[in-house]
Design a protein around this motif. Structure first.
Motif, PDB file in Angstrom:
ATOM      1  N   ALA A 280       4.923  56.948  20.452  1.00 51.07           N
ATOM      2  CA  ALA A 280       5.791  57.958  19.861  1.00 51.07           C
ATOM      3  C   ALA A 280       5.004  59.210  19.493  1.00 51.07           C
ATOM      4  N   LYS A 281       3.805  59.029  18.936  1.00 47.99           N
ATOM      5  CA  LYS A 281       2.960  60.173  18.593  1.00 47.99           C
ATOM      6  C   LYS A 281       2.457  60.888  19.843  1.00 47.99           C
ATOM      7  N   LEU A 282       2.148  60.102  20.884  1.00 48.75           N
ATOM      8  CA  LEU A 282       1.581  60.675  22.096  1.00 48.75           C
ATOM      9  C   LEU A 282       2.599  61.475  22.891  1.00 48.75           C
ATOM     10  N   THR A 283       3.821  60.922  22.993  1.00 46.41           N
ATOM     11  CA  THR A 283       4.834  61.545  23.852  1.00 46.41           C
ATOM     12  C   THR A 283       5.842  62.398  23.077  1.00 46.41           C
ATOM     13  N   GLY A 284       5.971  62.155  21.777  1.00 47.86           N
ATOM     14  CA  GLY A 284       6.956  62.890  20.997  1.00 47.86           C
ATOM     15  C   GLY A 284       8.333  62.256  21.008  1.00 47.86           C
ATOM     16  N   PHE A 285       8.496  61.140  21.732  1.00 49.53           N
ATOM     17  CA  PHE A 285       9.783  60.431  21.780  1.00 49.53           C
ATOM     18  C   PHE A 285       9.821  59.403  20.655  1.00 49.53           C
ATOM     19  N   GLU A 286      10.708  59.617  19.695  1.00 47.31           N
ATOM     20  CA  GLU A 286      10.802  58.727  18.546  1.00 47.31           C
ATOM     21  C   GLU A 286      11.335  57.347  18.918  1.00 47.31           C
ATOM     22  N   TRP A 287      11.948  57.258  20.089  1.00 48.99           N
ATOM     23  CA  TRP A 287      12.507  55.961  20.520  1.00 48.99           C
ATOM     24  C   TRP A 287      11.427  54.894  20.591  1.00 48.99           C
ATOM     25  N   PHE A 288      10.205  55.292  20.957  1.00 47.64           N
ATOM     26  CA  PHE A 288       9.120  54.318  21.093  1.00 47.64           C
ATOM     27  C   PHE A 288       8.803  53.650  19.763  1.00 47.64           C
ATOM     28  N   SER A 289       9.065  54.325  18.658  1.00 42.17           N
ATOM     29  CA  SER A 289       8.765  53.749  17.341  1.00 42.17           C
ATOM     30  C   SER A 289       9.660  52.559  17.009  1.00 42.17           C
ATOM     31  N   THR A 290      10.730  52.369  17.780  1.00 44.11           N
ATOM     32  CA  THR A 290      11.644  51.236  17.547  1.00 44.11           C
ATOM     33  C   THR A 290      11.264  50.009  18.377  1.00 44.11           C
ATOM     34  N   LEU A 291      10.177  50.092  19.149  1.00 39.96           N
ATOM     35  CA  LEU A 291       9.790  48.962  19.994  1.00 39.96           C
ATOM     36  C   LEU A 291       9.479  47.717  19.172  1.00 39.96           C
ATOM     37  N   GLY A 292       8.941  47.926  17.959  1.00 41.10           N
ATOM     38  CA  GLY A 292       8.621  46.787  17.112  1.00 41.10           C
ATOM     39  C   GLY A 292       9.837  45.956  16.741  1.00 41.10           C
ATOM     40  N   GLU A 293      11.020  46.560  16.795  1.00 37.72           N
ATOM     41  CA  GLU A 293      12.257  45.847  16.479  1.00 37.72           C
ATOM     42  C   GLU A 293      12.874  45.203  17.723  1.00 37.72           C
ATOM     43  N   SER A 294      12.248  45.439  18.877  1.00 40.44           N
ATOM     44  CA  SER A 294      12.806  44.937  20.144  1.00 40.44           C
ATOM     45  C   SER A 294      11.770  44.116  20.902  1.00 40.44           C
ATOM     46  N   VAL A 295      11.037  43.262  20.171  1.00 41.29           N
ATOM     47  CA  VAL A 295       9.971  42.476  20.791  1.00 41.29           C
ATOM     48  C   VAL A 295      10.521  41.566  21.889  1.00 41.29           C
ATOM     49  N   THR A 296      11.653  40.936  21.627  1.00 47.23           N
ATOM     50  CA  THR A 296      12.234  40.006  22.597  1.00 47.23           C
ATOM     51  C   THR A 296      12.618  40.732  23.883  1.00 47.23           C
ATOM     52  N   ILE A 297      13.182  41.922  23.751  1.00 44.74           N
ATOM     53  CA  ILE A 297      13.579  42.703  24.930  1.00 44.74           C
ATOM     54  C   ILE A 297      12.359  43.100  25.747  1.00 44.74           C
ATOM     55  N   VAL A 298      11.321  43.579  25.064  1.00 46.07           N
ATOM     56  CA  VAL A 298      10.103  43.997  25.760  1.00 46.07           C
ATOM     57  C   VAL A 298       9.435  42.811  26.446  1.00 46.07           C
ATOM     58  N   THR A 299       9.349  41.692  25.735  1.00 47.36           N
ATOM     59  CA  THR A 299       8.738  40.491  26.321  1.00 47.36           C
ATOM     60  C   THR A 299       9.528  40.020  27.534  1.00 47.36           C
ATOM     61  N   GLY A 300      10.861  40.023  27.422  1.00 50.79           N
ATOM     62  CA  GLY A 300      11.700  39.629  28.553  1.00 50.79           C
ATOM     63  C   GLY A 300      11.540  40.558  29.738  1.00 50.79           C
ATOM     64  N   PHE A 301      11.435  41.855  29.470  1.00 52.41           N
ATOM     65  CA  PHE A 301      11.246  42.839  30.533  1.00 52.41           C
ATOM     66  C   PHE A 301       9.920  42.599  31.273  1.00 52.41           C
ATOM     67  N   ILE A 302       8.863  42.349  30.509  1.00 49.28           N
ATOM     68  CA  ILE A 302       7.559  42.077  31.122  1.00 49.28           C
ATOM     69  C   ILE A 302       7.595  40.773  31.902  1.00 49.28           C
ATOM     70  N   PHE A 303       8.320  39.783  31.387  1.00 52.17           N
ATOM     71  CA  PHE A 303       8.441  38.511  32.097  1.00 52.17           C
ATOM     72  C   PHE A 303       9.158  38.700  33.431  1.00 52.17           C
ATOM     73  N   VAL A 304      10.202  39.509  33.447  1.00 49.63           N
ATOM     74  CA  VAL A 304      10.922  39.789  34.694  1.00 49.63           C
ATOM     75  C   VAL A 304       9.988  40.456  35.707  1.00 49.63           C
ATOM     76  N   ILE A 305       9.179  41.397  35.232  1.00 49.96           N
ATOM     77  CA  ILE A 305       8.211  42.064  36.119  1.00 49.96           C
ATOM     78  C   ILE A 305       7.222  41.058  36.688  1.00 49.96           C
ATOM     79  N   CYS A 306       6.744  40.150  35.835  1.00 54.93           N
ATOM     80  CA  CYS A 306       5.789  39.138  36.293  1.00 54.93           C
ATOM     81  C   CYS A 306       6.412  38.205  37.324  1.00 54.93           C
ATOM     82  N   VAL A 307       7.667  37.825  37.088  1.00 52.93           N
ATOM     83  CA  VAL A 307       8.350  36.935  38.040  1.00 52.93           C
ATOM     84  C   VAL A 307       8.532  37.616  39.395  1.00 52.93           C
TER      85      VAL A 307
END
Length: 332
Positions: A280-307
């Motif tokens: 969020a600090k690097l890009t200026g997009f405040e949306w990134f600061s909410t990633l901590g509340e979406s751990v399951t979504i991020v983990t699932g997304f990475i799992f899909v990429i791995c599969v």
């Protein structure tokens, strides 16, 4: 360099990194938690990756042992080593009962039986008075190892946990490369042929199930000693889902895969908020600061990429790539 020498070099480098990690700013409790989950995933991989048995109930052995060890240390005043031994034996006993019932079926029916038994233990942990219910078992003291070594220091506890996890991993390595491990691989590849060769397949399945449960119990007991508590999340079905995710992401059927997979998942769960704030600090997009509340979504997304991109898992693909290079003569 041969694959055996390369593996030996890699594990040696990892061990060296773990030894010096506290002196380079690594938070000991976080690394200890990671080691416990790496042992948990490696024990599960012994069942899934090398025997072909998918258990959806391994949280029962992790959490059951965590509660047993924590209760023994806190209420019965057991020393840390006795608490860990009790938790490991408790995990093995639970594995013996669950395995004896589950190996009578195959495929999805095997998996569903393990899940059902784990859910039964979850409701026991929820209702039993000694577990603390929804509050969990809190305030488990670390005590003194063998009555001599004070584990209240995170640094001392760190090296004790490292030794225990390394010993547990060596047990898994020895099992995989033993004649017993070769029979397990034969069962996974072609169970009817293993039966035709005269092997008592159900006995081998039960033995590896108990061994996997015991090592999982060791991880759960150690986790309770490190963190000082055991909670319902340890016996919840999501813990079973996490270990499947770790194993598949890292590469099932490989010794290093569960270690890498557990590191990825645990790091995501604990550090994704910090990463989001940095982005969020690097890009200026405040949306990134909410990633901590979406751990399951991020983990699932990475799992899909791995599969999709790494069908064999991260380490499975790396090992396959190195094998292709050796086959083409590009690697000495």
């Amino acid at each position: 360099m041969t694959s055996k020498k390369l593996a030996f070099f890699g594990y040696g480098l990892l061990l060296l990194a773990l030894i010096v990690a506290p002196f380079f700013g690594a938070y000991p409790v976080f690394v200890m938690k990671l080691m416990c989950f790496a042992l948990f995933a490696s024990a599960f991989n012994l069942l899934l990756g090398y025997t072909g048995l998918l258990s959806f109930g391994h949280a029962a052995f992790l959490g059951g042992a965590a509660y047993m060890a924590g209760h023994a240390i806190k209420v019965w005043s057991f020393t840390p080593e006795l608490g860990i031994i009790l938790g490991t034996l408790g995990g093995a006993a639970l594995g013996l009962v669950a395995g004896w019932l589950a190996i009578r079926r195959q495929g999805i029916y095997f998996s569903m039986i393990t899940l059902a038994l784990a859910q039964m233990l979850f409701f026991v942990a929820l209702q039993a008075p000694f577990t603390g219910g929804e509050d969990g078992l809190q305030g488990v003291p670390r005590g003194k190892l063998f009555g001599l070594i004070d584990l209240s220091s995170d640094l001392t506890m760190y090296y004790v946990a490292l030794v225990i996890c390394v010993l547990g991993f060596l047990v898994i390595v020895r099992t995989v490369h033993s004649p017993f491990g070769q029979v397990l691989k034969a069962i996974k590849e072609n169970e009817p042929r293993a039966i035709s060769l005269g092997y008592d397949v159900n006995r081998f399945k039960l033995l590896v199930f108990v061994l996997s449960a015991a090592l999982t119990g060791l991880a759960g007991s150690l986790k309770t000693l490190v963190l000082g508590f055991a909670t319902l999340s340890d016996v919840h079905w999501t813990s079973s889902g996490h270990v499947v995710l770790m194993t598949l992401m890292g590469g099932m059927g490989t010794l290093s895969g569960p270690i890498v997979g557990s590191a990825i998942v645990v790091a995501l769960e604990n550090k994704i908020g910090d990463l989001g704030s940095w982005l969020a600090k690097l890009t200026g997009f405040e949306w990134f600061s909410t990633l901590g509340e979406s751990v399951t979504i991020v983990t699932g997304f990475i799992f899909v990429i791995c599969v999709l991109a790494f069908r064999r898992g991260v380490m499975g693909e790396l090992i396959a790539w190195l094998a292709r290079r050796r086959g083409s003569g590009k690697m000495l």
